[in-house]
Write a protein that holds these residues in place. Structure first.
Motif, mmCIF file in Angstrom:
data_model
loop_
_atom_site.group_PDB
_atom_site.id
_atom_site.type_symbol
_atom_site.label_atom_id
_atom_site.label_comp_id
_atom_site.label_asym_id
_atom_site.label_seq_id
_atom_site.Cartn_x
_atom_site.Cartn_y
_atom_site.Cartn_z
ATOM 1 N N GLU A 4 2.124 -8.917 -1.058
ATOM 2 C CA GLU A 4 1.284 -7.735 -1.263
ATOM 3 C C GLU A 4 0.896 -7.631 -2.734
ATOM 4 N N LYS A 5 -0.393 -7.432 -2.972
ATOM 5 C CA LYS A 5 -0.860 -7.288 -4.350
ATOM 6 C C LYS A 5 -0.484 -5.901 -4.857
ATOM 7 N N ARG A 6 0.120 -5.864 -6.030
ATOM 8 C CA ARG A 6 0.580 -4.615 -6.617
ATOM 9 C C ARG A 6 0.177 -4.572 -8.084
ATOM 10 N N PRO A 7 -0.028 -3.380 -8.641
ATOM 11 C CA PRO A 7 -0.343 -3.287 -10.075
ATOM 12 C C PRO A 7 0.793 -3.854 -10.917
ATOM 13 N N GLU A 25 -3.815 -16.126 -7.961
ATOM 14 C CA GLU A 25 -3.345 -16.484 -6.625
ATOM 15 C C GLU A 25 -2.052 -15.749 -6.303
ATOM 16 N N PRO A 26 -1.834 -15.444 -5.033
ATOM 17 C CA PRO A 26 -0.589 -14.758 -4.644
ATOM 18 C C PRO A 26 0.607 -15.691 -4.653
ATOM 19 N N LYS A 27 1.302 -15.732 -5.775
ATOM 20 C CA LYS A 27 2.510 -16.544 -5.906
ATOM 21 C C LYS A 27 3.687 -15.636 -6.213
ATOM 22 N N THR A 35 7.805 -8.108 -6.470
ATOM 23 C CA THR A 35 8.429 -7.121 -5.592
ATOM 24 C C THR A 35 9.014 -5.995 -6.450
ATOM 25 N N PRO A 36 9.313 -4.837 -5.865
ATOM 26 C CA PRO A 36 9.984 -3.774 -6.629
ATOM 27 C C PRO A 36 11.292 -4.260 -7.264
ATOM 28 N N GLU A 37 12.020 -5.145 -6.567
ATOM 29 C CA GLU A 37 13.270 -5.676 -7.124
ATOM 30 C C GLU A 37 12.984 -6.515 -8.370
#
Length: 335
Positions: A4-7, A25-27, A35-37
């Motif tokens: 998931e793309k997140r700021p 790219e989503p890596k 991730t939040p972690e």
């Protein structure tokens, strides 16, 4: 796994970017796809380094690079960062000052025996770095310069890769670029010469691996001598699969695959491209970092601001009282 793309969660104390900071790219673990972690691990690593007395290079992108290099093991990332900072303090009398003041006046003579240079970009917009290993003649080089000077030049060029080269490329592409595309031309490398250059290359590769993590995008070894592919097939068993996927070992028929990565007009003619820079591609330093549309002064070029002294009052104003405590950590560190 769908990412998931997140700021990108930035910290105003350290993050002072004037270029895009989201990965293209989503890596996993890359800016915009954490991730939040992982975001919490960035904050944890920064806090631990602050507690240990470090105040520079604690920006979010740097923290993420060190964490990715150590598989998000915070303790291992902390050790790697501290080892890097301690090296920076001593290398060349201090790498920050060395970068500002380094004068490689013997560079044209050195490049006659060991060309190593950045030149334009690949199709993804990354700086292309080229080394012609077959020309290395350390005996001739040592009559011109020293191994220490060559390693200093390599470190200074890494600093210039970080800023201004990569920021300029990121501005041009409209997304974050943190890595380069490396071409190592092994034409002319034989067993007799390999032993002569092994020690220097070992030091150079160690610098890259230990102090500039996550800077390799792709590596093309072209004109690889007979038998090298077999040797590499053994070596890659001990390498991280992510690193192995970046390395391409090609023989003398490399042009088709290399040109699928680097535009022909950006590749020097001696490597099968069309480029013939005036004065030689190896000395041109051509790229977006030379284009006024994308280039900006590197942050290391700017004088350091003394944050321990109050600002001088303007005419008619009363000088402000000095704060009880002010430290350099209150100013944004260079990204």
């Amino acid at each position: 796994m769908t990412l998931e793309k997140r700021p990108v969660p930035t910290d105003p104390k350290y993050d002072d970017y004037d270029y895009p900071i989201e990965a293209p790219e989503p890596k996993p673990g890359h800016p915009g796809f954490t991730t939040p972690e992982q975001d919490a691990q960035v904050a944890q690593l920064r806090m631990m380094l602050e507690a240990a007395g470090y105040t520079e290079r604690l920006d979010t992108l740097s923290m993420l690079r060190f964490l990715r290099a150590r598989k998000f093991d915070v303790e291992a990332s902390k050790k790697m960062f501290i080892d890097c900072e301690e090296w920076r303090k001593t290398f060349g009398g201090g790498l920050d000052d060395l970068t500002r003041n380094f004068d490689y006046k013997e560079k044209p003579q050195v490049f006659a025996y060991y060309p190593q240079y950045y030149h334009k970009t690949d199709k993804e917009g990354r700086p292309v770095y080229i080394e012609q290993l077959g020309k290395i003649d350390l005996n001739a080089l040592r009559a011109i310069t020293s191994d220490e000077r060559m390693l200093q030049s390599l470190a200074v060029e890494y600093e210039k890769l970080i800023d201004p080269r990569l920021p300029a490329c990121s501005r041009k592409q409209g997304y974050l670029l943190e890595t380069c595309c490396t071409i190592m031309d092994a034409k002319g490398v034989g067993i007799a010469r390999a032993g002569q250059v092994y020690g220097y290359l070992q030091q150079a590769s160690g610098m890259s691996q230990n102090y500039y993590p996550e800077r390799l995008g792709k590596l093309y070894i072209i004109n690889a001598p007979w038998g090298f592919s077999g040797v590499f097939s053994v070596i890659k068993r001990f390498l991280d699969p992510v690193t192995v996927a970046k390395i391409h070992v090609l023989g003398s028929s490399y042009q088709s695959e290399l040109l699928s990565q680097v535009p022909k007009e950006n590749l020097p003619k001696h490597l099968g491209g069309d480029c013939l820079c005036e004065g030689g591609c190896e000395l041109s330093d051509a790229g977006p970092w030379r284009d006024p549309q994308y280039a900006k002064p590197a942050k290391w070029e700017k004088p350091k601001v003394d944050t321990t002294a109050p600002a001088a009052p303007t005419a008619g104003e009363e000088a402000p009282a000095a704060p009880a405590t002010t430290t350099a950590t209150e100013a944004p560190a260079a990204a």
